[in-house]
Design a protein around this motif. Structure first.
Motif, mmCIF file in Angstrom:
data_model
loop_
_atom_site.group_PDB
_atom_site.id
_atom_site.type_symbol
_atom_site.label_atom_id
_atom_site.label_comp_id
_atom_site.label_asym_id
_atom_site.label_seq_id
_atom_site.Cartn_x
_atom_site.Cartn_y
_atom_site.Cartn_z
ATOM 1 N N LEU A 227 -10.699 -6.433 -2.979
ATOM 2 C CA LEU A 227 -9.540 -7.143 -2.433
ATOM 3 C C LEU A 227 -8.237 -6.387 -2.719
ATOM 4 C CD1 LEU A 227 -8.143 -9.660 -1.245
ATOM 5 C CD2 LEU A 227 -8.123 -10.592 -3.573
ATOM 6 N N ILE A 228 -8.022 -6.057 -3.983
ATOM 7 C CA ILE A 228 -6.755 -5.392 -4.338
ATOM 8 C C ILE A 228 -6.668 -4.029 -3.656
ATOM 9 C CG2 ILE A 228 -5.374 -4.431 -6.249
ATOM 10 C CD1 ILE A 228 -5.371 -7.556 -6.059
ATOM 11 N N ASP A 229 -7.801 -3.307 -3.564
ATOM 12 C CA ASP A 229 -7.790 -1.996 -2.905
ATOM 13 C C ASP A 229 -7.431 -2.108 -1.421
ATOM 14 O OD1 ASP A 229 -8.321 -0.743 -5.255
ATOM 15 O OD2 ASP A 229 -10.413 -0.285 -4.822
ATOM 16 N N LEU A 230 -7.858 -3.197 -0.766
ATOM 17 C CA LEU A 230 -7.454 -3.389 0.643
ATOM 18 C C LEU A 230 -5.928 -3.415 0.752
ATOM 19 C CD1 LEU A 230 -9.935 -6.135 1.902
ATOM 20 C CD2 LEU A 230 -9.531 -3.929 2.979
ATOM 21 N N PHE A 231 -5.301 -4.142 -0.152
ATOM 22 C CA PHE A 231 -3.833 -4.219 -0.138
ATOM 23 C C PHE A 231 -3.208 -2.877 -0.555
ATOM 24 C CE2 PHE A 231 -4.581 -8.924 -1.022
ATOM 25 C CZ PHE A 231 -4.153 -9.353 0.222
ATOM 26 N N VAL A 232 -3.788 -2.242 -1.562
ATOM 27 C CA VAL A 232 -3.227 -0.962 -2.041
ATOM 28 C C VAL A 232 -3.210 0.052 -0.896
ATOM 29 C CG1 VAL A 232 -3.625 1.039 -3.543
ATOM 30 C CG2 VAL A 232 -3.792 -1.276 -4.480
ATOM 31 N N TYR A 233 -4.343 0.216 -0.194
ATOM 32 C CA TYR A 233 -4.404 1.220 0.878
ATOM 33 C C TYR A 233 -3.469 0.860 2.028
ATOM 34 C CZ TYR A 233 -8.188 3.410 -1.623
ATOM 35 O OH TYR A 233 -8.923 4.043 -2.592
ATOM 36 N N ARG A 234 -3.304 -0.432 2.283
ATOM 37 C CA ARG A 234 -2.398 -0.818 3.369
ATOM 38 C C ARG A 234 -0.925 -0.509 3.040
ATOM 39 N NH1 ARG A 234 -2.667 -3.746 7.973
ATOM 40 N NH2 ARG A 234 -0.713 -4.676 8.654
ATOM 41 N N TYR A 235 -0.571 -0.691 1.761
ATOM 42 C CA TYR A 235 0.869 -0.623 1.433
ATOM 43 C C TYR A 235 1.300 0.638 0.682
ATOM 44 C CZ TYR A 235 0.771 -5.297 3.223
ATOM 45 O OH TYR A 235 0.608 -6.372 4.062
ATOM 46 N N MET A 236 0.346 1.517 0.344
ATOM 47 C CA MET A 236 0.710 2.664 -0.501
ATOM 48 C C MET A 236 1.687 3.620 0.182
ATOM 49 S SD MET A 236 -3.045 4.462 -0.527
ATOM 50 C CE MET A 236 -2.653 5.687 -1.724
ATOM 51 N N ARG A 237 1.732 3.637 1.510
ATOM 52 C CA ARG A 237 2.655 4.560 2.203
ATOM 53 C C ARG A 237 3.799 3.827 2.902
ATOM 54 N NH1 ARG A 237 -0.848 8.621 1.352
ATOM 55 N NH2 ARG A 237 -2.930 8.071 2.048
ATOM 56 N N GLN A 238 4.078 2.623 2.472
ATOM 57 C CA GLN A 238 5.096 1.806 3.165
ATOM 58 C C GLN A 238 6.485 1.894 2.521
ATOM 59 O OE1 GLN A 238 4.821 -0.367 5.876
ATOM 60 N NE2 GLN A 238 2.740 0.268 6.323
ATOM 61 N N ARG A 239 6.648 2.743 1.541
ATOM 62 C CA ARG A 239 7.939 2.928 0.855
ATOM 63 C C ARG A 239 8.532 1.585 0.416
ATOM 64 N NH1 ARG A 239 11.380 4.121 4.208
ATOM 65 N NH2 ARG A 239 10.141 3.930 6.099
ATOM 66 N N LEU A 240 7.678 0.763 -0.198
ATOM 67 C CA LEU A 240 8.153 -0.535 -0.692
ATOM 68 C C LEU A 240 8.987 -0.347 -1.954
ATOM 69 C CD1 LEU A 240 4.808 -2.551 -0.411
ATOM 70 C CD2 LEU A 240 6.805 -2.730 1.107
ATOM 71 N N ASP A 241 9.886 -1.294 -2.197
ATOM 72 C CA ASP A 241 10.656 -1.306 -3.444
ATOM 73 C C ASP A 241 10.139 -2.361 -4.415
ATOM 74 O OD1 ASP A 241 12.715 0.666 -2.763
ATOM 75 O OD2 ASP A 241 13.336 -0.799 -1.240
ATOM 76 N N SER B 167 1.176 -9.308 -8.889
ATOM 77 C CA SER B 167 1.475 -8.519 -10.083
ATOM 78 C C SER B 167 0.505 -7.348 -10.215
ATOM 79 C CB SER B 167 1.487 -9.394 -11.344
ATOM 80 O OG SER B 167 0.275 -10.063 -11.486
ATOM 81 N N VAL B 168 -0.773 -7.575 -9.900
ATOM 82 C CA VAL B 168 -1.746 -6.469 -9.956
ATOM 83 C C VAL B 168 -1.402 -5.411 -8.908
ATOM 84 C CG1 VAL B 168 -4.182 -5.867 -9.615
ATOM 85 C CG2 VAL B 168 -3.578 -7.943 -10.851
ATOM 86 N N LEU B 169 -1.046 -5.863 -7.712
ATOM 87 C CA LEU B 169 -0.709 -4.934 -6.628
ATOM 88 C C LEU B 169 0.556 -4.132 -6.972
ATOM 89 C CD1 LEU B 169 -1.275 -3.898 -3.782
ATOM 90 C CD2 LEU B 169 0.043 -5.838 -2.898
ATOM 91 N N ALA B 170 1.565 -4.820 -7.494
ATOM 92 C CA ALA B 170 2.802 -4.120 -7.882
ATOM 93 C C ALA B 170 2.502 -3.055 -8.925
ATOM 94 C CB ALA B 170 3.828 -5.127 -8.413
ATOM 95 N N TYR B 171 1.669 -3.397 -9.900
ATOM 96 C CA TYR B 171 1.302 -2.438 -10.953
ATOM 97 C C TYR B 171 0.609 -1.219 -10.340
ATOM 98 C CZ TYR B 171 -0.799 -0.668 -15.247
ATOM 99 O OH TYR B 171 -1.182 0.133 -16.285
ATOM 100 N N GLU B 172 -0.344 -1.472 -9.446
ATOM 101 C CA GLU B 172 -1.096 -0.371 -8.816
ATOM 102 C C GLU B 172 -0.191 0.515 -7.958
ATOM 103 O OE1 GLU B 172 -4.404 0.790 -8.734
ATOM 104 O OE2 GLU B 172 -4.449 -0.344 -10.597
ATOM 105 N N LEU B 173 0.813 -0.080 -7.324
ATOM 106 C CA LEU B 173 1.711 0.677 -6.442
ATOM 107 C C LEU B 173 2.925 1.219 -7.203
ATOM 108 C CD1 LEU B 173 1.665 -1.641 -3.271
ATOM 109 C CD2 LEU B 173 0.480 0.550 -3.561
#
Ligand code: PRP
Ligand code: ADE
Length: 177
Positions: free
Chosen positions: A42-56, A70-76
């Motif tokens: 689950l978290i990897d689905l989100f990580v791969y989707r957002y890793m190149r989105q230049r999020l802040d 929180s897990v996703l923010a940590y990973e990114l």
């Protein structure tokens, strides 16, 4: 054998009839979190989707959006900000009231949680009527954020939330329905 990651997550979600009220079928994500493989998929689905989105920042909605966000923010390698239910945040807040499938509620954010122009991902576990996500995105926009997308594990399309959210101009991503 290859299993579609979204199917893997979908299969782990438990439906609990008549909770919290008669007639509501509650989609319980705790089995997804409890199983390390499902949680990682689950978290990897989100990580791969957002890793190149230049999020802040990642903004997570009380309460299950905190676990995912929180897990996703940590990973990114991003900061995390909470969108909390009324009365829980200690500093100056902005607030939005909304209605849900089974009642009314108010969400709040700290006034200094986002800087104008920051690119923010909004995340929660589920979109039902969409009221929570609309209220949370309004708060973020009032603080000047650029809400890049609203993400959730589950969409309940028969409640019309994702359609209503798209009509407000928000981009939506859900893993399954
Ligand atoms: C659930 C869910 C979402 C919201 C979705 O939370 O986790 O946040 O409802 O419903 P909507 O699309 O109709 O707004 P709930 O408000 O039950 O709070 P909880 O996380 O404290 O259980
Ligand atoms: N929030 C609103 N409706 C819900 C449902 N059916 N399952 C889980 N969370 C919800």
């Amino acid at each position: 054998m290859h299993i579609d990651p979204a199917d893997h997550v979908r299969k782990a979600i438990r439906s609990v009839p008549n909770w919290p009220k008669p007639g509501i079928t509650f989609r319980d994500i705790t089995p997804v979190l409890q199983d390390p493989r499902s949680f990682r998929v689950l978290i990897d689905l989100f990580v791969y989707r957002y890793m190149r989105q230049r999020l802040d920042l990642v903004a997570g909605v009380d309460a299950r959006g905190f676990i995912l966000g929180s897990v996703l923010a940590y990973e990114l390698n991003l900061g995390f900000v909470p969108v909390r239910k009324k009365g829980k945040l200690p500093f100056d807040t902005v607030a939005e009231e909304y209605s849900l499938e089974y009642g009314n509620a108010t969400v709040e954010m700290h006034t200094d949680s986002v800087r104008p122009g920051q690119r923010v991902l909004l995340i929660d576990d589920l979109i039902a009527t969409g009221g929570t996500m609309v209220a949370a995105s309004k708060l973020l926009q009032r603080l000047g954020a650029n809400v890049v997308e609203a993400a959730a594990i589950i969409d309940l399309p028969y409640l019309g939330g994702s359609t209503a959210l798209k009509e407000t101009g928000l981009d939506i991503y859900t893993v399954c329905s």
